[in-house]
Write an enzyme that holds these catalytic residues in place. Structure first.
Site, short mmCIF file in Angstrom:
data_model
loop_
_atom_site.label_atom_id
_atom_site.label_comp_id
_atom_site.label_asym_id
_atom_site.label_seq_id
_atom_site.Cartn_x
_atom_site.Cartn_y
_atom_site.Cartn_z
N HIS A 111 25.59 -101.39 65.49
CA HIS A 111 25.72 -102.82 65.26
C HIS A 111 24.41 -103.49 64.85
CE1 HIS A 111 29.44 -102.14 67.54
NE2 HIS A 111 29.85 -103.33 67.18
N GLU B 190 27.11 -95.43 70.23
CA GLU B 190 26.38 -96.66 69.92
C GLU B 190 27.03 -97.79 70.70
OE1 GLU B 190 27.52 -99.47 68.06
OE2 GLU B 190 29.53 -98.68 67.75
N SER C 198 32.93 -99.85 65.54
CA SER C 198 33.13 -100.69 66.71
C SER C 198 34.52 -100.44 67.29
CB SER C 198 32.90 -102.17 66.35
OG SER C 198 32.73 -102.95 67.50
#
Length: 291
Positions: free
Chosen positions: A262, A195, A96
């Site tokens: 995630h 992502e 992230s």
């Protein structure tokens, strides 16, 4: 050592992660400022840098696991002691917002890192297979192979072919936010990993278009698409529509449906190491980040 380069976290949120690491025979130690807090940051920038530098300066620390993402890594990466990183390379894991940190370590020390869950562990999102995937990437010198999962949202985005090159990338927002900074890697010949979470299709469109218009996708070898979790809004255009349209004209292999990101069942892959994307077979094979 457990560090918090981005958002704040409490000890109760990392208790399960510490338990898992201990079961693997590791000795997890929270950094002195791992639980610091300053609004949406895990303490002042200087504190977060100090923890990271201390982890690399301590010869007994052999691995660094970020507690979580959130926001804040871009605020501290320019102050990292890269000479210390180069003197004693160690495995660094997270995802992230940690994409910004991984880009900085790749630029400053050519350090291969690990894109995987942090210490703020949730068994319902990252079950046993996720734990074993992280353990293997941290502790095994064997290549990692991730298979396309037909039930993942991006599974239908497949353009056939085989590509080889270093696997670079991570969270789409942070990749895009790195454009124009010293940390944006040269993607020539690379397999780009992307992502995302909680970004509607029009924002995904905007970010990929920025990458395209900046010329960063002109010479990539291929695209590995991870999980695009909760990326929907009220418009009839889906994130799959956007990814298919904007990546379909690049003329390179694209493989969606990889459980990296995630979503539930997140798997771990090294980044900054050689990889092979086989869109025909539905596999991404990545060389290890540890020796």
């Amino acid at each position: 050592m457990l560090v918090s380069p981005s958002g704040p976290i409490g000890p109760e949120r990392v208790a399960r992660g510490i338990e898992l690491l201990t079961e693997w025979g590791l000795r997890p130690v929270p950094a002195p400022n791992a639980y610091a807090r300053r609004g949406y940051l895990a303490g002042d920038d200087a504190l977060r840098v100090a923890d990271f530098d201390a982890a690399f300066a301590d010869p007994e620390i052999r691995g660094i696991l970020c507690t979580r993402g959130g926001y804040g890594a871009q605020r501290m990466v320019d102050a990292i002691d890269m000479a210390a990183v180069r003197r004693d390379p160690k495995v660094v894991a997270g995802f992230s917002d940690i994409t910004a940190l991984q880009f900085a370590l790749w630029r400053g020390a050519r350090l291969a890192t690990v894109h995987g869950p942090g210490a703020a562990w949730l068994d319902e999102r990252t079950p046993a297979a996720s734990a074993e995937s992280l353990r293997a990437a941290l502790m095994s010198p064997e290549p990692v192979t991730v298979h396309r999962v037909p039930t993942e949202d991006t599974a239908s985005v497949v353009l056939p072919g085989v590509a080889e090159g270093p696997l670079l990338g991570g969270n789409l927002c942070l990749v895009t936010a790195s454009i124009g900074t010293p940390d944006m890697p040269d993607l020539t010949g690379a397999i780009l990993l992307l992502e995302e979470v909680a970004e509607p299709p029009y924002k995904v469109d905007r970010m990929i278009m920025q990458l395209r218009r900046a010329g960063l996708l002109d010479r990539i070898a291929g695209v590995a698409l991870g999980q695009f979790t909760r990326c929907a809004d009220g418009w009839p255009v889906t994130v799959v529509d956007v990814l298919s349209e904007l990546l379909g004209g690049l003329g390179v292999p694209v493989l969606g449906g990889l459980p990296i990101g995630h979503g539930v069942g997140q798997l771990t892959v090294p980044v900054g190491v050689p990889a092979r994307l086989d869109a025909n077979a539905g596999t991404l094979t990545v060389q290890p980040a540890v020796r």
